[in-house]
Write an enzyme that holds these catalytic residues in place. Structure first.
Site, PDB file in Angstrom:
ATOM      1  N   GLU A 175       0.801  -1.237   0.000  1.00  0.00           N
ATOM      2  CA  GLU A 175       0.000   0.000   0.000  1.00  0.00           C
ATOM      3  C   GLU A 175       0.833   1.285   0.000  1.00  0.00           C
ATOM      4  O   GLU A 175       0.573   2.199   0.791  1.00  0.00           O
ATOM      5  CB  GLU A 175      -0.986  -0.018   1.172  1.00  0.00           C
ATOM      6  CG  GLU A 175      -1.923  -1.220   1.120  1.00  0.00           C
ATOM      7  CD  GLU A 175      -2.830  -1.371   2.336  1.00  0.00           C
ATOM      8  OE1 GLU A 175      -2.816  -0.485   3.198  1.00  0.00           O
ATOM      9  OE2 GLU A 175      -3.543  -2.381   2.415  1.00  0.00           O
ATOM     10  N   GLU A 280      -6.143 -10.872  -1.250  1.00  0.00           N
ATOM     11  CA  GLU A 280      -6.972 -10.655  -0.047  1.00  0.00           C
ATOM     12  C   GLU A 280      -8.451 -10.594  -0.432  1.00  0.00           C
ATOM     13  O   GLU A 280      -9.167  -9.665  -0.062  1.00  0.00           O
ATOM     14  CB  GLU A 280      -6.567  -9.346   0.653  1.00  0.00           C
ATOM     15  CG  GLU A 280      -5.090  -9.250   0.959  1.00  0.00           C
ATOM     16  CD  GLU A 280      -4.699  -7.966   1.687  1.00  0.00           C
ATOM     17  OE1 GLU A 280      -5.589  -7.246   2.171  1.00  0.00           O
ATOM     18  OE2 GLU A 280      -3.482  -7.685   1.759  1.00  0.00           O
TER      19      GLU A 280
HETATM   20  O1  G3I Z   1      -4.779  -7.725  18.792  1.00  0.00           O
HETATM   21  C1  G3I Z   1      -5.598  -6.644  19.287  1.00  0.00           C
HETATM   22  C2  G3I Z   1      -6.282  -7.054  20.550  1.00  0.00           C
HETATM   23  O2  G3I Z   1      -5.316  -7.289  21.530  1.00  0.00           O
HETATM   24  C3  G3I Z   1      -7.250  -5.951  20.946  1.00  0.00           C
HETATM   25  O3  G3I Z   1      -7.974  -6.344  22.062  1.00  0.00           O
HETATM   26  C4  G3I Z   1      -8.208  -5.629  19.813  1.00  0.00           C
HETATM   27  C5  G3I Z   1      -9.143  -4.458  20.141  1.00  0.00           C
HETATM   28  O4  G3I Z   1      -9.629  -3.849  18.981  1.00  0.00           O
HETATM   29  O5  G3I Z   1      -7.476  -5.277  18.687  1.00  0.00           O
HETATM   30  C6  G3I Z   1      -6.632  -6.306  18.243  1.00  0.00           C
HETATM   31  O6  G3I Z   1      -5.950  -5.858  17.122  1.00  0.00           O
HETATM   32  C7  G3I Z   1      -6.687  -5.800  15.943  1.00  0.00           C
HETATM   33  C8  G3I Z   1      -5.970  -6.671  14.909  1.00  0.00           C
HETATM   34  O7  G3I Z   1      -6.610  -6.535  13.654  1.00  0.00           O
HETATM   35  C9  G3I Z   1      -5.970  -8.145  15.283  1.00  0.00           C
HETATM   36  O8  G3I Z   1      -7.272  -8.626  15.340  1.00  0.00           O
HETATM   37  C10 G3I Z   1      -6.718  -4.359  15.460  1.00  0.00           C
HETATM   38  O9  G3I Z   1      -7.499  -3.576  16.358  1.00  0.00           O
HETATM   39  C11 G3I Z   1      -7.303  -4.285  14.077  1.00  0.00           C
HETATM   40  O10 G3I Z   1      -7.164  -2.966  13.578  1.00  0.00           O
HETATM   41  C12 G3I Z   1      -6.550  -5.220  13.169  1.00  0.00           C
HETATM   42  O11 G3I Z   1      -7.145  -5.158  11.902  1.00  0.00           O
HETATM   43  C13 G3I Z   1      -6.426  -5.757  10.864  1.00  0.00           C
HETATM   44  C14 G3I Z   1      -6.112  -4.695   9.827  1.00  0.00           C
HETATM   45  O12 G3I Z   1      -5.469  -5.291   8.709  1.00  0.00           O
HETATM   46  C15 G3I Z   1      -5.231  -3.624  10.448  1.00  0.00           C
HETATM   47  O13 G3I Z   1      -4.384  -3.051   9.583  1.00  0.00           O
HETATM   48  C16 G3I Z   1      -7.280  -6.837  10.237  1.00  0.00           C
HETATM   49  O14 G3I Z   1      -7.433  -7.906  11.174  1.00  0.00           O
HETATM   50  C17 G3I Z   1      -6.632  -7.373   8.959  1.00  0.00           C
HETATM   51  O15 G3I Z   1      -7.519  -8.224   8.299  1.00  0.00           O
HETATM   52  C18 G3I Z   1      -6.312  -6.204   8.050  1.00  0.00           C
HETATM   53  O16 G3I Z   1      -5.653  -6.705   6.910  1.00  0.00           O
HETATM   54  C19 G3I Z   1      -5.333  -5.735   5.909  1.00  0.00           C
HETATM   55  C20 G3I Z   1      -4.115  -6.236   5.164  1.00  0.00           C
HETATM   56  O17 G3I Z   1      -3.078  -6.493   6.064  1.00  0.00           O
HETATM   57  C21 G3I Z   1      -3.668  -5.242   4.108  1.00  0.00           C
HETATM   58  N1  G3I Z   1      -4.747  -4.930   3.210  1.00  0.00           N
HETATM   59  C22 G3I Z   1      -5.973  -4.493   3.831  1.00  0.00           C
HETATM   60  C23 G3I Z   1      -6.443  -5.534   4.852  1.00  0.00           C
HETATM   61  C24 G3I Z   1      -7.764  -5.142   5.427  1.00  0.00           C
HETATM   62  O18 G3I Z   1      -7.643  -3.963   6.153  1.00  0.00           O
END
Ligand code: G3I
Length: 391
Positions: A175, A280
């Site tokens: 990105e 994805e």
């Molecule tokens: O691990 C913490 C946890 O400890 C906490 O309690 C919780 C509270 O919100 O958050 C958890 O972290 C989250 C993490 O995913 C793991 O589940 C984050 O808040 C959340 O923002 C994060 O989101 C991820 C996102 O990338 C962040 O950048 C998504 O799971 C993941 O599917 C997404 O993947 C991205 C690709 O890497 C790149 N392309 C876009 C795609 C979708 O956004």
């Protein structure tokens, strides 16, 4: 998978899929579940597309460590490539300076190896999920260009180097583009300049000269962003960097983007002499509070029921649209299977999807081929049928 795929995969893999087949790398004392569990002749997407491209899923932490047995079973039956949804992002694997967490990733890689899967690393250089310390000195001021390059090099060589010969393909940079095709003003660009792209790929190549190096982004169907990606990759190629492929993330809606736009990008990227991967894939069936497209995760909104319409299940009419959308997409992927190396879903079941929490927390989303009970949805059959139709 790398050696196995190169030397034996076409024939052995076909034989394995037709019958049941023990994993040649299998260690009977290891606790990681293996493909032996999935031996029946029931239909599978990986078998249906074995002559076309790899088909895979992104795994969350529970799945990667083998703690979601039903998802692992589906994985073994249906898929032949895996991606780590969050495990290999900087904040997860390298949260503090000098502190690396490899335990979960080791399990992820072992799971992939023991099931003969094509293993993807995601991602080395990104502006999101990268801790602030990476870009700051002890006083909280931006680090120098030299220091940031050094941190990047250490990170890439430590992480990619650890899995040398085991992770098959890395999303080296994720990105880096805005939707208008210009470079995103990330800390990487601001501190290092455009050279950060070249350096990231160079360090990754030095860490493992055999692995495939990808540029990965969302909204690459947009003409301006498509052109930006072409420029970005061509610049790298002109500097002698061997880019293996471009990852089109594939976070799509029921009706947009158009197949024509997606197809134009497949062709444009293939014309660069690189592979295309859909890295994805998911389809959001819910209404969206913004005009958002793709996966700009900074765009979040307050919870509102009117954007969470299907808490009691997906109505038939929407299920049909989802099924048709997957049919259309896989028909397109089949048509360009000479250019496409891999199609990976961003999750195994509807329950796993990040779309349950984005752009609004706590939604009930339905983007995948398998439902919350791990059962195939009509879209699953549609994907199988698309493969059969092409034969
Ligand atoms: O691990 C913490 C946890 O400890 C906490 O309690 C919780 C509270 O919100 O958050 C958890 O972290 C989250 C993490 O995913 C793991 O589940 C984050 O808040 C959340 O923002 C994060 O989101 C991820 C996102 O990338 C962040 O950048 C998504 O799971 C993941 O599917 C997404 O993947 C991205 C690709 O890497 C790149 N392309 C876009 C795609 C979708 O956004």
């Amino acid at each position: 998978m790398r050696l196995y795929r190169t030397l034996f995969a076409p024939t052995l893999l076909a034989a394995c899929l037709a019958t049941s087949c023990a994993d040649p790398n299998q260690n009977s004392t290891n606790e990681v579940p293996t493909a032996q569990a999935a031996t029946d002749a029931s239909p599978s997407i990986k078998a249906a597309y074995k002559d076309a491209f790899y088909v895979g899923a992104a795994l969350n932490g529970r799945q990667a460590s083998g703690n979601d047995a039903k998802a692992i079973k589906l994985l073994q039956e249906q898929f032949n490539t895996i991606s780590p949804e969050n495990l290999l992002k900087w904040e997860a694997v390298h949260p503090k300076q000098g502190v690396y967490n490899f335990e979960a990733v080791d399990k992820y890689v072992a799971l992939g190896e023991q099931n003969d899967m094509f293993i993807v690393g995601h991602t080395l250089v990104w502006h999101n999920q990268t801790p602030k310390w990476v870009f700051e000195d002890a006083q909280g001021k931006p680090v120098s260009k030299e220091e940031l390059l050094k941190r990047m090099e250490d990170h890439i060589k430590t992480v990619a180097g650890r899995y040398k010969g085991r992770i098959d393909s890395w999303d080296v940079v994720n990105e880096a583009l805005n939707d208008d095709g210009t470079l995103r003003q990330s800390p990487w660009l601001k501190i290092i300049g455009e050279e950060f792209l070249v350096k990231a790929f160079e360090y990754a190549h030095q860490a493992d000269p055999e692995m495939e190096l990808y540029y990965n982004d969302y909204n690459l169907w947009k003409p301006a962003k498509r052109d930006g990606a072409v420029r970005l990759v061509r610049n790298l190629q002109e500097k002698g960097i061997k880019v293996a492929g471009i990852g089109m993330q594939g976070h799509y809606g029921l009706h947009a983007p158009s197949l024509e736009d997606i197809e134009a990008s497949i062709k444009a990227f293939s014309d660069l002499g690189v592979k295309v991967a859909f890295t994805e894939v998911d389809i959001d069936v819910l209404p969206n509070p913004s005009n958002r497209q793709g996966a700009d995760i900074d765009a979040t909104f307050e919870f509102d029921e009117k954007y969470n319409l299907y808490t009691d299940g997906l109505p038939d009419s929407v299920q049909q649209q989802l099924t048709q959308r997957y049919t259309d997409l896989f028909n397109l992927f089949q048509k360009h299977s000479d250019k496409i190396d891999r199609v990976t879903f961003w999750g195994v079941t509807d329950n796993d999807s990040w779309l349950n929490n984005w752009p609004i927390q706590g939604r009930t989303s339905y983007p995948m081929l398998f439902d919350r009970q791990y059962q195939p949805k009509p879209a699953y059959n549609a994907v199988l049928e698309a493969a059969a139709k092409a034969k």
